[in-house]
Each structure stands twice: as structure tokens, then as C-alpha cells.
Enzyme design. Structure first.
Site, mmCIF file in Angstrom:
data_model
loop_
_atom_site.group_PDB
_atom_site.id
_atom_site.type_symbol
_atom_site.label_atom_id
_atom_site.label_comp_id
_atom_site.label_asym_id
_atom_site.label_seq_id
_atom_site.Cartn_x
_atom_site.Cartn_y
_atom_site.Cartn_z
ATOM 1 N N ARG A 116 -5.283 5.503 13.177
ATOM 2 C CA ARG A 116 -6.514 5.671 12.477
ATOM 3 C C ARG A 116 -7.010 4.072 11.978
ATOM 4 N NH1 ARG A 116 -5.808 10.209 15.115
ATOM 5 N NH2 ARG A 116 -7.210 11.987 14.203
ATOM 6 N N LEU A 117 -6.508 2.945 12.611
ATOM 7 C CA LEU A 117 -6.949 1.892 12.375
ATOM 8 C C LEU A 117 -8.021 1.619 13.221
ATOM 9 C CD1 LEU A 117 -3.525 -0.096 11.861
ATOM 10 C CD2 LEU A 117 -5.073 0.657 9.950
#
Length: 236
Positions: A201-202
């Protein structure tokens, strides 16, 4: 109704090796970058309607609504779509001429969003007429027959309204006139964000925006780009 648990539904984005950063931009303004992503999306058989976008509008007192529409053209002036001007979205745009657009494109290889915000203006009647008569005749008839967003008793009533207009313009040479309540709009962006899904989720988020008048730009976080745009990276 029992609680439906969707906690386990999640997609793994990318392999953590393919990123989207400033050096990956193909243009120093948002329209060129949008065109590059749209071209890539159109080439993918996994995307059924690359020009489908969600259109969010709001009442004057801030109550939002959203629906899917189709992008029908764009240039450096903005992003164009067409609709019934007396529909809910048309009425909301009359009272609050601002909107947000969102494209979401997901394939096995990548997941991307383009988020657009800005004021909205009506297109000229000539532009609306040109597009209206480029549509299939059946679509012209449907647009003429429907009081979009109004309540109707049943589908049979809707079908009958369609048939009445169809019979009126039944000859191949009959031209369906542009309804007075139908036309186009252009969203003139002051914000365009490009999002690409990443592992853990970066996610990558690069945003072009119009700076405020007399805004002091921080060179550590904000880059001056072409045509008066600035570029920033947002945290995911």
C-alpha cells in the site's frame, strides 16, 4: 441482514519493483500524461470501457452525488462529457458548477487512477449539436424521450415514450433535433492526480495542481512545471 465480512478481500498491487515517479512522466503538464495512460489503457483488452469515469457533483449546500458517464473528448481546456441538462447532475451543476472525475483502470499488470477536480462550464450549442448527431439515431431518440432522473411508473411507459419519438422520426432522412435540455459540459481542471497501486500500500501519487495566487512554492516539495502547473508527491 447479517453482517457481511469483506476484510479478506484485497488485491496485491504490483511486484514492488515497478514504480511511478517524476522521471516516469511523459509530459510536464497533466494532459499529456493523461493521454499516455489513456492510450495504454485503450490498448489493454482487460479494460472494457477506458473512457468510463465517475462524475461527482454536489448541491449548493454540499450534498454529493456520483454516477458513471463517458469521457467524450479532452484537450488543454478540459475534459468533456454530454448529458441531459435537467437531470440531477445537470441541476446540481447549475447551482454548484464544480465537479470531480475519477478514472479507475485495473489490469493484471497495473492498477491506476486519475482524479480530476475543477470548475465546470457548458459547451456551446454547436458543439452539443455536433456530438448529438454523431450518436446512433436510437441514442438520439432515447435522449429525446427520457426526462432523465425523473420518476416513471414502469419500463413499458418508458418504452412507449421511446416509440412515440421513434415513430415521429421514422424515415431514414428524418433528423432528430437536439433537445433543448441536452448538451455538453467541460471540466476545467485545477487538480489532476495520477495514482498507481504499489506493494504494501505504498502507492505512488503524483499531483499536478494550479497554485493559489501569490502562493509561495516550497522547492523541497513542489516543482514548477509547464503551463503554470506545479507538481507534488502525496503520501498514500
Amino acid at each position: 441482514m447479517a453482517h457481511i465480512d469483506l476484510v479478506g478481500m484485497r488485491k496485491v498491487y504490483s511486484d514492488g519493483q515497478t514504480f511511478f515517479d517524476v522521471e516516469d512522466l511523459v509530459a510536464r503538464e497533466p494532459f499529456g500524461q493523461f493521454g499516455a495512460w489513456l492510450k495504454e489503457t485503450c490498448a489493454s483488452p482487460e479494460i472494457a470501457e477506458p473512457n468510463a469515469m465517475s462524475l461527482a457533483t454536489s448541491t449548493a449546500d454540499g450534498r454529493p452525488s456520483v454516477r458513471m458517464v463517458l469521457l467524450k473528448g479532452y484537450d488543454k481546456k478540459g475534459f468533456r462529457f454530454f448529458t441531459n441538462k435537467e437531470s440531477r447532475k445537470g441541476r446540481e451543476l447549475d447551482n454548484n458548477p464544480h465537479a470531480a472525475l475519477l478514472f479507475y483502470w485495473a489490469t493484471k499488470a497495473w492498477s491506476r487512477q486519475v482524479r480530476i477536480e475543477g470548475p465546470v462550464e457548458k459547451l456551446s450549442e454547436d458543439m452539443s449539436d455536433e456530438y448529438f448527431h454523431a450518436r446512433p439515431k436510437s441514442s438520439q431518440i432515447a435522449a429525446s424521450a427520457s426526462n432523465q432522473s425523473d420518476v416513471i411508473a414502469n419500463r413499458e411507459t418508458l418504452r412507449q415514450k421511446f416509440k412515440e419519438v421513434e415513430d415521429k422520426y421514422s424515415s431514414e432522412t428524418d433528423v432528430v433535433p437536439l433537445p433543448s435540455f441536452w448538451g455538453g459540459y467541460v471540466v476545467k481542471p485545477d487538480v489532476v492526480e495520477f495514482w498507481q497501486g504499489q506493494a504494501a500500500r505504498l502507492h505512488d501519487r503524483l499531483i499536478f495542481r494550479r497554485p493559489e495566487p501569490d502562493e509561495k512554492i516550497n522547492p523541497d516539495t513542489t516543482s514548477a512545471m509547464d503551463d503554470g502547473w506545479v507538481l507534488e508527491r502525496l503520501q498514500p
